[in-house]
Scaffold this active site. Structure first.
Site: not given
Length: 266
Positions: A23, A34, A59, A61, A66, A90, A120, A211-212, A234-235
């Site tokens: 992700n 920026r 994903h 939104r 992002h 997603e 999130t 997720h996580d 992702g994160h």
């Protein structure tokens, strides 16, 4: 036939390993601070694919905090040059997701029940409440050639409902497991996710997860939870890449996946 698409039955027989979809939302989040266009989302995705990622996830939104609409289309063009890789988009199908499905026609779409301003993703679908609204949108996504995965909590009873509304897979929301990893509740959470995955497989669904998930907790998860066809990360992966770079980080996550599958009984 897409070589990345394997059936739930294949995974019950132990055929195929878990695929890694990266992700890249957090790359876009940094870029958006920026007006220089760096870091490049397309370049980041390219590095991931060159290093062995099996797919790319975004994903987008509605507020474009992002991933922006242009990114979705730019990545679609990139992935045409990577036919062995898969594009997963997603989002909430009641917001902006379906426009991308119609335009881009990704291999997979993951329906997520986020509110427009949600920080999130933090819960799965309530299919008793939303199943009938989702059914025609799932059918529409199928008409464009997309596999549909529903973002779901680890509730075994909900898996048959997901299949009944037309889903092909579920993506198990893994934050409760990640929060419990390394604590006395880890075994309890793994048992809950294993039961949900077994119920999904029994219903004829494929199983994704995300997720996580991270390097410390991924191996334990994949060893305990049967039939996981894809993890979307992702994160943590982007955070790790700040230290070791994207290519080496992707390779490290793939090593975790291989380690988990090598450790599982035949």
């Amino acid at each position: 036939m897409n070589p990345l698409v394997t059936s739930a039955a294949d995974h019950q027989r132990g055929v195929g390993a878990t695929l890694l979809s990266v992700n890249v939302n957090k790359v876009a989040l940094l870029r958006n601070t920026r007006h220089l266009g760096i870091p490049s989302v397309v370049r980041a995705a390219t590095l991931c694919l060159e290093a062995g990622a099996d797919g790319i996830t975004v994903h987008p939104r509605p507020d474009e905090r992002h991933i922006r609409a242009q990114d979705v289309h730019d990545l679609a063009r990139l992935l045409r040059a990577w036919p062995q890789a898969e594009y997963n988009i997603e989002g909430n199908p009641f917001h902006n997701l379906m426009a991308f499905v119609r335009d881009v026609r990704p291999q997979q779409v993951t329906f997520v029940p986020d509110s427009e301003g949600q920080f999130t993703s933090d819960h799965g679908w309530d299919l008793a409440a939303d199943g009938e609204r989702l059914r025609p949108l799932i059918a529409e996504a199928h008409s464009f050639g997309a596999r549909v995965s529903l973002f779901m909590d680890a509730d075994p009873a909900a898996m048959a409902l997901a299949r009944a509304v037309g889903a092909d897979r579920v993506e198990l929301y893994t934050e409760p497991y990640a929060a419990a990893h390394g604590t006395p509740r880890q075994a309890e959470q793994l048992a809950a996710f294993a039961a949900a995955a077994q119920a999904a497989l029994a219903a004829g669904l494929g199983v994704n997860a995300g997720h996580d998930l991270n390097q410390p907790n991924l191996v334990d998860f994949l060893r305990a939870v049967p039939g996981v066809q894809e993890v979307s990360i992702g994160h943590a992966l982007i955070a790790d890449a700040l230290e070791t770079g994207l290519p080496e980080t992707v390779r490290a996550y793939q090593r975790c996946i291989r380690q988990a599958h090598q450790a599982r009984p035949a």
